[in-house]
Design an enzyme around this catalytic site. Structure first.
Site, PDB file in Angstrom:
ATOM      1  N   HIS A 179       0.831  -1.204   0.000  1.00 57.70           N
ATOM      2  CA  HIS A 179       0.000   0.000   0.000  1.00 57.70           C
ATOM      3  C   HIS A 179       0.861   1.248   0.000  1.00 57.70           C
ATOM      4  CE1 HIS A 179       0.178   1.982   3.987  1.00 57.70           C
ATOM      5  NE2 HIS A 179       0.544   0.797   4.427  1.00 57.70           N
ATOM      6  N   CYS A 180       0.242   2.340  -0.462  1.00 59.51           N
ATOM      7  CA  CYS A 180       0.867   3.661  -0.413  1.00 59.51           C
ATOM      8  C   CYS A 180      -0.226   4.644   0.007  1.00 59.51           C
ATOM      9  CB  CYS A 180       1.498   4.024  -1.770  1.00 59.51           C
ATOM     10  SG  CYS A 180       0.308   4.073  -3.126  1.00 59.51           S
ATOM     11  N   LYS A 181      -0.131   5.875  -0.425  1.00 60.11           N
ATOM     12  CA  LYS A 181      -1.120   6.865  -0.017  1.00 60.11           C
ATOM     13  C   LYS A 181      -2.454   6.653  -0.732  1.00 60.11           C
ATOM     14  CE  LYS A 181      -1.945  11.842   0.340  1.00 60.11           C
ATOM     15  NZ  LYS A 181      -1.398  13.175   0.071  1.00 60.11           N
ATOM     16  N   GLY A 226      -2.639   4.447  -3.931  1.00 62.23           N
ATOM     17  CA  GLY A 226      -2.685   3.247  -4.753  1.00 62.23           C
ATOM     18  C   GLY A 226      -1.754   3.225  -5.950  1.00 62.23           C
ATOM     19  N   MET A 273      -3.711   4.189   1.805  1.00 59.38           N
ATOM     20  CA  MET A 273      -3.839   4.614   3.195  1.00 59.38           C
ATOM     21  C   MET A 273      -5.040   5.538   3.389  1.00 59.38           C
ATOM     22  SD  MET A 273      -2.345   4.027   6.019  1.00 59.38           S
ATOM     23  CE  MET A 273      -2.250   4.657   7.682  1.00 59.38           C
TER      24      MET A 273
END
Length: 99
Positions: free
Chosen positions: A64-66, A68, A93
């Site tokens: 995951h990141c902020k 996608g 996130m």
């Protein structure tokens, strides 16, 4: 493997069956907020960490990141390296925090 929704991930965490979670955001982003139990490996450092992740090649891994985008790149990279079961956290996130 299909991607995973924040709701599904939270259910799995509550049940104690959460997969390995890798946060590919930068360290400062992870310091602001992180998913319990996740490990932070910024996207740019991922190639150098492959040896450390070798044991996960046949395990379920969620990236995951902020939002996608970076995690979609991480998913594609890991799949190219032979990882069999990589899932992207839908919405990243931001969505996880709202779920």
């Amino acid at each position: 493997m299909t991607d995973i929704t924040p709701a599904e991930l939270k259910e799995r965490q509550a049940a104690g069956t959460a997969p390995t979670i890798i946060d590919v955001r930068e360290t400062w982003e992870n310091a602001e907020a992180s998913i319990t139990g996740s490990q932070n490996i910024p996207l740019g450092e991922l190639p150098g960490k492959l040896d450390d992740l070798e044991h996960l090649k046949n395990e379920e891994v969620v990236v995951h990141c902020k939002g996608g985008g970076r995690s979609a790149s991480a998913k594609a990279f890991l799949q190219q390296q032979g990882f069999q079961n990589v899932r992207n956290l839908v919405g990243g996130m931001q969505a996880y925090q709202q779920a």
